[in-house]
Design a protein around this motif. Structure first.
Motif, mmCIF file in Angstrom:
data_model
loop_
_atom_site.group_PDB
_atom_site.id
_atom_site.type_symbol
_atom_site.label_atom_id
_atom_site.label_comp_id
_atom_site.label_asym_id
_atom_site.label_seq_id
_atom_site.Cartn_x
_atom_site.Cartn_y
_atom_site.Cartn_z
ATOM 1 N N ALA A 202 0.821 -1.216 0.000
ATOM 2 C CA ALA A 202 0.000 0.000 0.000
ATOM 3 C C ALA A 202 0.852 1.263 0.000
ATOM 4 O O ALA A 202 0.420 2.313 -0.494
ATOM 5 C CB ALA A 202 -0.930 -0.006 1.206
ATOM 6 N N SER A 203 2.075 1.182 0.537
ATOM 7 C CA SER A 203 2.921 2.373 0.637
ATOM 8 C C SER A 203 3.282 2.947 -0.734
ATOM 9 O O SER A 203 3.717 4.101 -0.828
ATOM 10 C CB SER A 203 4.208 2.037 1.399
ATOM 11 O OG SER A 203 4.996 1.090 0.666
ATOM 12 N N ILE A 204 3.074 2.149 -1.794
ATOM 13 C CA ILE A 204 3.361 2.632 -3.144
ATOM 14 C C ILE A 204 2.527 3.863 -3.482
ATOM 15 O O ILE A 204 2.980 4.767 -4.180
ATOM 16 C CB ILE A 204 3.110 1.506 -4.174
ATOM 17 C CG1 ILE A 204 4.055 0.332 -3.905
ATOM 18 C CG2 ILE A 204 3.273 2.012 -5.601
ATOM 19 C CD1 ILE A 204 3.763 -0.899 -4.753
ATOM 20 N N ILE A 205 1.301 3.907 -2.955
ATOM 21 C CA ILE A 205 0.411 5.034 -3.293
ATOM 22 C C ILE A 205 0.432 6.129 -2.239
ATOM 23 O O ILE A 205 -0.335 7.088 -2.346
ATOM 24 C CB ILE A 205 -1.037 4.546 -3.497
ATOM 25 C CG1 ILE A 205 -1.615 4.067 -2.155
ATOM 26 C CG2 ILE A 205 -1.130 3.470 -4.546
ATOM 27 C CD1 ILE A 205 -3.043 4.436 -1.955
ATOM 28 N N GLN A 206 1.281 6.004 -1.214
ATOM 29 C CA GLN A 206 1.287 6.984 -0.135
ATOM 30 C C GLN A 206 1.434 8.426 -0.631
ATOM 31 O O GLN A 206 0.725 9.329 -0.149
ATOM 32 C CB GLN A 206 2.409 6.675 0.854
ATOM 33 C CG GLN A 206 2.397 7.556 2.105
ATOM 34 C CD GLN A 206 1.209 7.262 3.014
ATOM 35 O OE1 GLN A 206 1.071 6.160 3.503
ATOM 36 N NE2 GLN A 206 0.332 8.248 3.211
ATOM 37 N N PRO A 207 2.297 8.704 -1.631
ATOM 38 C CA PRO A 207 2.418 10.102 -2.103
ATOM 39 C C PRO A 207 1.152 10.650 -2.757
ATOM 40 O O PRO A 207 1.035 11.861 -2.944
ATOM 41 C CB PRO A 207 3.567 10.021 -3.127
ATOM 42 C CG PRO A 207 4.320 8.783 -2.774
ATOM 43 C CD PRO A 207 3.296 7.827 -2.273
ATOM 44 N N LEU A 208 0.208 9.776 -3.094
ATOM 45 C CA LEU A 208 -0.976 10.223 -3.821
ATOM 46 C C LEU A 208 -2.161 10.506 -2.920
ATOM 47 O O LEU A 208 -3.202 10.965 -3.394
ATOM 48 C CB LEU A 208 -1.375 9.159 -4.856
ATOM 49 C CG LEU A 208 -0.279 8.738 -5.847
ATOM 50 C CD1 LEU A 208 -0.802 7.643 -6.771
ATOM 51 C CD2 LEU A 208 0.206 9.934 -6.655
ATOM 52 N N ILE A 209 -2.041 10.204 -1.629
ATOM 53 C CA ILE A 209 -3.162 10.404 -0.714
ATOM 54 C C ILE A 209 -2.777 11.423 0.347
ATOM 55 O O ILE A 209 -1.619 11.849 0.457
ATOM 56 C CB ILE A 209 -3.582 9.077 -0.047
ATOM 57 C CG1 ILE A 209 -2.420 8.502 0.777
ATOM 58 C CG2 ILE A 209 -4.036 8.074 -1.081
ATOM 59 C CD1 ILE A 209 -2.780 7.249 1.541
ATOM 60 N N ALA A 210 -3.766 11.805 1.140
ATOM 61 C CA ALA A 210 -3.528 12.808 2.191
ATOM 62 C C ALA A 210 -2.480 12.299 3.176
ATOM 63 O O ALA A 210 -2.432 11.113 3.507
ATOM 64 C CB ALA A 210 -4.839 13.111 2.908
ATOM 65 N N ALA A 218 -6.504 3.658 3.463
ATOM 66 C CA ALA A 218 -6.989 4.478 2.354
ATOM 67 C C ALA A 218 -7.382 3.615 1.162
ATOM 68 O O ALA A 218 -8.403 3.863 0.508
ATOM 69 C CB ALA A 218 -5.923 5.490 1.947
ATOM 70 N N LEU A 219 -6.592 2.567 0.874
ATOM 71 C CA LEU A 219 -6.922 1.681 -0.250
ATOM 72 C C LEU A 219 -8.226 0.937 0.004
ATOM 73 O O LEU A 219 -9.030 0.743 -0.904
ATOM 74 C CB LEU A 219 -5.778 0.701 -0.492
ATOM 75 C CG LEU A 219 -4.568 1.262 -1.245
ATOM 76 C CD1 LEU A 219 -3.464 0.220 -1.333
ATOM 77 C CD2 LEU A 219 -4.965 1.719 -2.640
ATOM 78 N N TYR A 220 -8.427 0.507 1.258
ATOM 79 C CA TYR A 220 -9.706 -0.119 1.604
ATOM 80 C C TYR A 220 -10.859 0.846 1.334
ATOM 81 O O TYR A 220 -11.875 0.479 0.737
ATOM 82 C CB TYR A 220 -9.722 -0.528 3.080
ATOM 83 C CG TYR A 220 -9.008 -1.818 3.409
ATOM 84 C CD1 TYR A 220 -9.249 -2.982 2.676
ATOM 85 C CD2 TYR A 220 -8.105 -1.882 4.465
ATOM 86 C CE1 TYR A 220 -8.603 -4.161 2.992
ATOM 87 C CE2 TYR A 220 -7.454 -3.063 4.790
ATOM 88 C CZ TYR A 220 -7.704 -4.194 4.047
ATOM 89 O OH TYR A 220 -7.074 -5.375 4.360
#
Length: 230
Positions: A202-210, A218-220
């Motif tokens: 999930a940390s792959i998308i961390q820069p794209l979320i708040a 957040a992915l859930y």
């Protein structure tokens, strides 16, 4: 020097819609076990029929011979056509017959592949059929080649876990269809991972979320929003 192609039991079919299906070809060993199971089942049925019909003299003998003929020639055909390509032996081993195109086996194809069992049996114990399977890429015996059929493993359906009960989260920008599917697949399978592995993916998308949101949570929530559950 040309390198010979590696042995691979995957079989890829592209549908008219452009979707690629990956199937797994069943090899000679599992097919031989399924054949032996089917043989034992037929022998048991013939013994039971013999015990009943031979009491009626010549009429019983005639009926028994008729049952033997029908059993040997149509046992496979009926199961393959009406039971999703699976005889009882194949069902126990989790394999089935389909057309090389990926479609269910038809009457004509099943009749062709099973009528040629006589040729596959030559000179003894399916020797010619075994040689044919070893020499062909998709482990096809002579009947399979003539009927354009293959024997594959039947994939078990993936059991998805229910998503956690939490509010939906909507991103401020649109996602492609592939991105939406990837997020939903992650959310449905993440509960089978360790927490560390789920967080790592999930940390792959961390820069794209708040910044204040946990990436896994957040992915859930994004998946719940995509599925319209909240």
């Amino acid at each position: 020097m040309n390198t010979p192609p590696l042995i691979d039991t995957t079989y890829i079919i592209e549908t008219p819609e452009g979707v690629e299906l990956t199937l797994h070809i069943a090899g000679p060993v599992v097919r031989a076990i399924a054949w032996f199971i089917d043989l034992c089942i037929r022998l048991l049925i013939y013994i039971l029929l013999g015990n009943m019909l031979l009491k009626f003299g010549n009429i019983g003998v005639g009926l028994l011979l008729l049952m033997l003929f029908l059993g040997e020639w149509f046992y496979y055909v009926l199961f393959e056509v009406y039971a999703g390509g699976k005889t009882l032996g194949k069902r126990l081993l989790g394999i089935k017959v389909i057309l090389a195109s990926g479609a269910p086996v038809t009457w004509s194809a099943s009749m062709t592949r099973n009528l040629l069992r006589v040729a596959d049996f030559l000179p003894f114990l399916n020797a010619l059929g075994l040689i044919s399977m070893i020499c062909t890429k998709n482990f096809q015996r002579l009947g399979d080649i003539a009927a354009q059929t293959i024997v594959i493993y039947q994939d078990k359906p993936i059991k998805h876990n229910a998503l956690p009960n939490m509010p939906a989260y909507h991103l401020s920008y649109p996602l492609t269809l592939e991105e939406q599917q990837a997020i939903i697949n992650f959310a449905e399978r993440a509960q089978t991972f360790s927490q560390e592995r789920a967080d790592e993916l999930a940390s792959i998308i961390q820069p794209l979320i708040a910044d204040d949101k946990n990436a896994t949570q957040a992915l859930y929530q994004i998946a719940i929003g995509l599925l319209g559950k909240k």
